[in-house]
Design a protein around this motif. Structure first.
Motif, PDB file in Angstrom:
ATOM      1  N   ARG A  76       0.831  -1.209   0.000  1.00  0.00           N
ATOM      2  CA  ARG A  76       0.000   0.000   0.000  1.00  0.00           C
ATOM      3  C   ARG A  76       0.863   1.255   0.000  1.00  0.00           C
ATOM      4  O   ARG A  76       0.529   2.239  -0.668  1.00  0.00           O
ATOM      5  CB  ARG A  76      -0.954  -0.013   1.184  1.00  0.00           C
ATOM      6  CG  ARG A  76      -2.054  -1.055   1.009  1.00  0.00           C
ATOM      7  CD  ARG A  76      -3.186  -0.873   1.933  1.00  0.00           C
ATOM      8  NE  ARG A  76      -3.934   0.343   1.607  1.00  0.00           N
ATOM      9  CZ  ARG A  76      -5.026   0.710   2.260  1.00  0.00           C
ATOM     10  NH1 ARG A  76      -5.495  -0.024   3.244  1.00  0.00           N
ATOM     11  NH2 ARG A  76      -5.653   1.815   1.922  1.00  0.00           N
ATOM     12  N   ARG A  77       1.965   1.223   0.713  1.00  0.00           N
ATOM     13  CA  ARG A  77       2.871   2.383   0.726  1.00  0.00           C
ATOM     14  C   ARG A  77       3.537   2.554  -0.635  1.00  0.00           C
ATOM     15  O   ARG A  77       3.676   3.676  -1.121  1.00  0.00           O
ATOM     16  CB  ARG A  77       3.904   2.223   1.831  1.00  0.00           C
ATOM     17  CG  ARG A  77       3.305   2.460   3.198  1.00  0.00           C
ATOM     18  CD  ARG A  77       4.324   2.375   4.292  1.00  0.00           C
ATOM     19  NE  ARG A  77       3.693   2.776   5.542  1.00  0.00           N
ATOM     20  CZ  ARG A  77       4.042   2.320   6.719  1.00  0.00           C
ATOM     21  NH1 ARG A  77       5.035   1.455   6.828  1.00  0.00           N
ATOM     22  NH2 ARG A  77       3.426   2.735   7.809  1.00  0.00           N
ATOM     23  N   ASN A  84       1.344   4.155  -2.882  1.00  0.00           N
ATOM     24  CA  ASN A  84       0.938   5.467  -2.393  1.00  0.00           C
ATOM     25  C   ASN A  84      -0.542   5.464  -1.983  1.00  0.00           C
ATOM     26  O   ASN A  84      -1.271   6.415  -2.242  1.00  0.00           O
ATOM     27  CB  ASN A  84       1.217   6.555  -3.433  1.00  0.00           C
ATOM     28  CG  ASN A  84       1.803   7.781  -2.828  1.00  0.00           C
ATOM     29  OD1 ASN A  84       2.088   7.822  -1.628  1.00  0.00           O
ATOM     30  ND2 ASN A  84       1.988   8.791  -3.641  1.00  0.00           N
ATOM     31  N   ASP A  85      -0.968   4.362  -1.372  1.00  0.00           N
ATOM     32  CA  ASP A  85      -2.359   4.189  -0.972  1.00  0.00           C
ATOM     33  C   ASP A  85      -2.462   3.943   0.546  1.00  0.00           C
ATOM     34  O   ASP A  85      -3.311   3.213   1.017  1.00  0.00           O
ATOM     35  CB  ASP A  85      -2.986   3.003  -1.743  1.00  0.00           C
ATOM     36  CG  ASP A  85      -4.491   2.917  -1.555  1.00  0.00           C
ATOM     37  OD1 ASP A  85      -5.159   3.944  -1.751  1.00  0.00           O
ATOM     38  OD2 ASP A  85      -4.972   1.833  -1.190  1.00  0.00           O
ATOM     39  N   TRP A  86      -1.536   4.520   1.290  1.00  0.00           N
ATOM     40  CA  TRP A  86      -1.544   4.384   2.735  1.00  0.00           C
ATOM     41  C   TRP A  86      -1.155   5.729   3.331  1.00  0.00           C
ATOM     42  O   TRP A  86      -0.119   6.294   2.992  1.00  0.00           O
ATOM     43  CB  TRP A  86      -0.560   3.304   3.183  1.00  0.00           C
ATOM     44  CG  TRP A  86      -0.595   3.049   4.661  1.00  0.00           C
ATOM     45  CD1 TRP A  86       0.286   3.500   5.583  1.00  0.00           C
ATOM     46  CD2 TRP A  86      -1.582   2.305   5.374  1.00  0.00           C
ATOM     47  NE1 TRP A  86      -0.088   3.081   6.832  1.00  0.00           N
ATOM     48  CE2 TRP A  86      -1.220   2.338   6.730  1.00  0.00           C
ATOM     49  CE3 TRP A  86      -2.733   1.613   4.999  1.00  0.00           C
ATOM     50  CZ2 TRP A  86      -1.973   1.708   7.728  1.00  0.00           C
ATOM     51  CZ3 TRP A  86      -3.467   0.986   5.983  1.00  0.00           C
ATOM     52  CH2 TRP A  86      -3.101   1.025   7.325  1.00  0.00           C
TER      53      TRP A  86
END
Length: 159
Positions: A152-153, A156-158
């Motif tokens: 997720r990091r 770029n979704d965290w």
């Protein structure tokens, strides 16, 4: 220090359900942009969907093994890892997440029912007992939850 069965049971359940020093599995997959469920990042060998399914299958296997000598585990490794796919439905995603939650609840019920026998070896297997299987679920889920967070990091979704 109190090592009675209730103390041990409560700590196992806390680690199965809680986050303590880690993010919970539920938090790790919450609000995940569906576009990243099946996306494989760079040269990594798996997607978040494959990790979720792997957690589901492995936990199910541990719960079934802990309840029945007749249980046949899937073939390793192919039975524990889904093939890559470019798309899964919302229903598939929700069903997998629900089964993880339901199987964890079944295992916690098993622990509660057998609170005084957590260290009693199963009459089958290689000396496994509920305490060992609980640690296995905790460790395995935590490990792969960390991988989900890393993906997720990377996506770029965290926050």
């Amino acid at each position: 220090m109190n090592y009675n069965p209730e103390y041990i049971l409560n700590n196992l359940i806390d680690n199965l359900e809680g986050s303590n020093a880690h993010v919970t599995f539920e938090d790790a997959v919450a609000n995940l942009n569906p576009v990243y469920r099946t996306k494989i990042y760079g040269e990594l060998p798996y997607s978040i969907w494959q990790l979720v399914e792997h957690i589901r299958i492995a936990q199910w296997d541990i719960v079934e093994f802990s309840t029945s000598s007749a249980h046949q585990s899937p073939q390793w490794p192919e039975g524990y890892w889904p093939n890559p796919t470019s798309e899964i439905s919302e229903q598939q995603w929700q069903t997998s997440l629900q089964q993880i939650k339901d199987d964890r609840s079944r295992f916690i019920d098993l622990l509660r029912t057998n609170r005084n026998h957590l260290f009693t070896a199963f009459p089958y297997g290689d000396g496994q007992h509920l305490f060992k299987e609980a640690l296995l679920i905790i460790d395995h889920t935590s490990y792969h939850t960390g991988e989900i967070l890393l993906l997720r990091r990377l996506f770029n979704d965290w926050a």
